[in-house]
Design a protein around this motif. Structure first.
Motif, PDB file in Angstrom:
ATOM      1  N   THR A  48      -9.059  28.168  16.116  1.00 14.71           N
ATOM      2  CA  THR A  48     -10.072  27.722  15.819  1.00 14.71           C
ATOM      3  C   THR A  48     -10.789  26.744  17.094  1.00 14.71           C
ATOM      4  O   THR A  48     -12.468  26.699  17.349  1.00 14.71           O
ATOM      5  CB  THR A  48     -10.456  26.442  15.064  1.00 14.71           C
ATOM      6  OG1 THR A  48      -9.487  26.351  13.776  1.00 14.71           O
ATOM      7  CG2 THR A  48     -12.219  25.637  14.579  1.00 14.71           C
ATOM      8  N   ASP A  49     -10.872  25.948  17.938  1.00 15.56           N
ATOM      9  CA  ASP A  49     -10.921  25.593  19.128  1.00 15.56           C
ATOM     10  C   ASP A  49     -11.826  26.659  20.470  1.00 15.56           C
ATOM     11  O   ASP A  49     -12.374  26.645  21.064  1.00 15.56           O
ATOM     12  CB  ASP A  49      -9.880  25.451  20.136  1.00 15.56           C
ATOM     13  CG  ASP A  49      -9.496  23.635  19.861  1.00 15.56           C
ATOM     14  OD1 ASP A  49     -10.384  22.274  18.891  1.00 15.56           O
ATOM     15  OD2 ASP A  49      -8.624  23.121  20.351  1.00 15.56           O
ATOM     16  N   SER A  72     -16.312  26.639  17.864  1.00 17.65           N
ATOM     17  CA  SER A  72     -16.230  25.772  18.153  1.00 17.65           C
ATOM     18  C   SER A  72     -16.077  25.654  19.841  1.00 17.65           C
ATOM     19  O   SER A  72     -16.887  24.396  20.666  1.00 17.65           O
ATOM     20  CB  SER A  72     -14.348  25.952  18.268  1.00 17.65           C
ATOM     21  OG  SER A  72     -14.408  25.834  16.676  1.00 17.65           O
ATOM     22  N   LEU A  85     -17.916  21.945  18.699  1.00 20.97           N
ATOM     23  CA  LEU A  85     -16.819  21.538  17.993  1.00 20.97           C
ATOM     24  C   LEU A  85     -16.390  20.533  19.099  1.00 20.97           C
ATOM     25  O   LEU A  85     -15.808  20.054  20.204  1.00 20.97           O
ATOM     26  CB  LEU A  85     -15.343  22.000  18.113  1.00 20.97           C
ATOM     27  CG  LEU A  85     -14.065  21.256  17.089  1.00 20.97           C
ATOM     28  CD1 LEU A  85     -14.725  20.080  15.726  1.00 20.97           C
ATOM     29  CD2 LEU A  85     -13.105  21.830  16.839  1.00 20.97           C
ATOM     30  N   GLU A 142     -15.050  15.130  12.899  1.00 22.45           N
ATOM     31  CA  GLU A 142     -15.809  15.942  14.102  1.00 22.45           C
ATOM     32  C   GLU A 142     -17.179  16.474  13.806  1.00 22.45           C
ATOM     33  O   GLU A 142     -17.510  16.769  12.581  1.00 22.45           O
ATOM     34  CB  GLU A 142     -14.618  17.450  13.172  1.00 22.45           C
ATOM     35  CG  GLU A 142     -12.967  17.265  13.857  1.00 22.45           C
ATOM     36  CD  GLU A 142     -12.492  18.082  13.337  1.00 22.45           C
ATOM     37  OE1 GLU A 142     -11.012  18.196  13.419  1.00 22.45           O
ATOM     38  OE2 GLU A 142     -12.552  18.990  12.533  1.00 22.45           O
ATOM     39  N   TYR A 192     -19.415  20.018  14.377  1.00 20.10           N
ATOM     40  CA  TYR A 192     -19.772  21.373  14.760  1.00 20.10           C
ATOM     41  C   TYR A 192     -21.062  21.089  15.094  1.00 20.10           C
ATOM     42  O   TYR A 192     -22.344  21.268  14.006  1.00 20.10           O
ATOM     43  CB  TYR A 192     -19.585  22.433  13.575  1.00 20.10           C
ATOM     44  CG  TYR A 192     -17.707  22.665  13.219  1.00 20.10           C
ATOM     45  CD1 TYR A 192     -17.109  23.433  14.108  1.00 20.10           C
ATOM     46  CD2 TYR A 192     -17.501  22.137  12.794  1.00 20.10           C
ATOM     47  CE1 TYR A 192     -16.069  23.673  14.096  1.00 20.10           C
ATOM     48  CE2 TYR A 192     -16.023  21.691  12.587  1.00 20.10           C
ATOM     49  CZ  TYR A 192     -14.897  22.842  13.229  1.00 20.10           C
ATOM     50  OH  TYR A 192     -13.681  22.853  12.445  1.00 20.10           O
TER      51      TYR A 192
END
Ligand SMILES: CC(C)(COP(=O)(O)OP(=O)(O)OC[C@H]1O[C@@H](n2cnc3c(N)ncnc32)[C@H](O)[C@@H]1OP(=O)(O)O)[C@@H](O)C(=O)NCCC(=O)NCCS
Length: 399
Positions: free
Chosen positions: A46-47, A52, A57, A78, A80
């Motif tokens: 996901t990073d 992100s 993110l 977190e 986004y």
């Protein structure tokens, strides 16, 4: 452990080590049958996803002011960063640049992964963290003039953080937990709005829809690559649609599906759906128009993600939907057929337009108010909550 005074705590962007610690902690709640390693690998993927990258993110930790980098932080969450649309209504501050009924692209954020480890629970930490979060994402005009003295000094806001026009989250802890606002004594935080789903049993809907013969129609299926082109067309269509909503005086807002936001829905669940047999390769469908034009037409369109975690979950969740009443049953028949071919048990859509409800119900759909993933927003403009309206409160912008 006794609670630490709130004034000795503040909100900080997590260091790399704190980010890994925060993910390791939340594995117990959200590991969903994966190993810790798989869970951390999913987050590492996901990073690298467009949703992100470039500080879109951020992980935040509530930690002691005297040791902000400690791994012994109280709780974490977190954000986004995304783009959205706003169409100003009549109650907009006349000094602001947006003109009534003009659609503007804005920065906005979504909040996710709020987590306090069991040993720190019930001490007001998560609630305080959420209060402080407003102070690092909201424009200053929407915050109280003074930071509450009981909380010490305000959290520092990294210079790259933009002002959010609004923020959104999806509560799995009831409708009131996220009411905490930026003031010491006001519950003016996130407000739940329309957590409504329509759900079909695939076997029943397939039976009811089987008389609809669709095969001769010109359907376009979107794979991993071509769906990205669809989001761009969808974005343009959303802007156009928002500009045409009859004026009611209300300010309208929405997220946009581009920049990885809608694609994140199936990317996030990849480790589960890759195990499906047959492995899914399509993430959306549209009905090509009769016109000569070669431009992509999304006037009859659905996209989806697959939540495949049997025996608990086996659903196709429609992430974006656009259809008129007449074509909806044809579109639904295609989606249900696709679900059946992949042994999916349920199809779900969030906030089905009311014009499509009758058709949805005639093919076995049931509309319910969800008790989880409660869509909630905090508006940071001058308008009151009752003067703003969330368009496209659908699954595509979940996080
Ligand atoms: C939900 C969670 C973040 C709460 O953290 P916490 O630091 O214990 O929360 P707080 O102490 O700040 O609680 C604030 C208020 O929320 C209430 N609350 C706490 N957990 C709750 C829950 N699971 N459901 C509903 N209300 C809850 C508390 O009773 C408290 O109310 P009060 O002020 O009237 O006493 C924590 O229990 C957790 O991490 N749970 C697992 C992950 C999760 O579900 N996260 C939320 C995803 S949307």
């Amino acid at each position: 452990m006794t609670a630490v005074p709130l004034s000795s705590l503040s909100l900080f962007p997590g260091t790399r080590e704190q980010i890994i610690e925060s993910r390791t902690r939340s594995y117990a709640s959200w590991g969903r049958g994966t190993t810790l390693q798989e869970y951390l690998e999913r987050d590492a993927r996901t990073d690298n996803h467009e949703v992100s990258r470039n500080n879109k993110l951020m992980t935040w930790v509530l930690a002691r002011r005297d040791s902000p980098g400690s791994l012994d932080f109280m709780c974490s969450c977190e954000t986004y960063w995304r783009e959205g649309l706003v169409r100003a209504g009549s109650s907009t501050d006349p000094n602001l640049k947006n003109k009534e009924n003009e659609v503007e692209v804005v920065d906005c954020c979504a909040v996710a992964s709020v987590f306090t480890p069991a040993i720190n629970r019930g001490k007001g930490y998560a609630r305080h963290m959420m209060r402080l979060l407003h102070w690092v994402v909201a424009p200053s005009h929407s915050l109280p003039k003074e930071f509450p003295a009981a909380w010490g000094t305000p959290p520092q806001r990294p210079s790259f953080i933009k002002n959010a026009a609004f923020s959104v989250l999806y509560s799995d802890v009831g409708p009131t937990f996220y009411h905490a606002g930026p003031s010491y004594d006001k519950e003016d935080g996130w407000k739940v709005v329309n957590p409504v789903s329509t759900i079909w049993s695939v076997s029943k809907a397939h039976e009811l829809l089987s008389p609809i013969k669709n095969d001769a129609l010109n359907w376009k299926w979107f794979d991993e690559d071509s769906i990205n082109g669809a989001w761009k067309v969808d974005e343009a269509a959303m802007k156009e649609e928002m500009s045409k909503v009859p004026a009611s005086g209300k300010t309208l807002f929405s997220y946009l599906p581009t920049k990885g936001v809608a694609g994140f829905q199936h990317h996030r669940l990849q480790q589960f759906w890759v195990k499906m047999n047959p492995k899914p390769i399509y993430w959306g469908i549209s009905l090509a128009s009769d016109s000569e034009s070669t431009a992509l037409d999304l006037s009859t369109f659905a996209s989806w993600t697959l939540d495949f975690r049997p025996p608990t979950m086996n659903s196709l969740i429609i992430t974006r939907l656009r259809s008129n009443r007449e074509d909806f049953k044809k579109l639904l028949a295609q989606v249900v057929d696709f679900a059946k071919k992949h042994s999916i048990e349920e199809v779900e859509v969030w906030n089905l337009p009311s014009a499509l409800e009758e058709t949805a119900h005639s093919f076995g759909g049931k509309t319910i108010v969800r008790d989880e993933h409660l869509s909630s927003f905090k508006w940071y403009g001058h308008e009151k909550n009752e003067d703003v309206s969330w368009l496209y409160n659908e699954k595509f912008c979940w996080c």
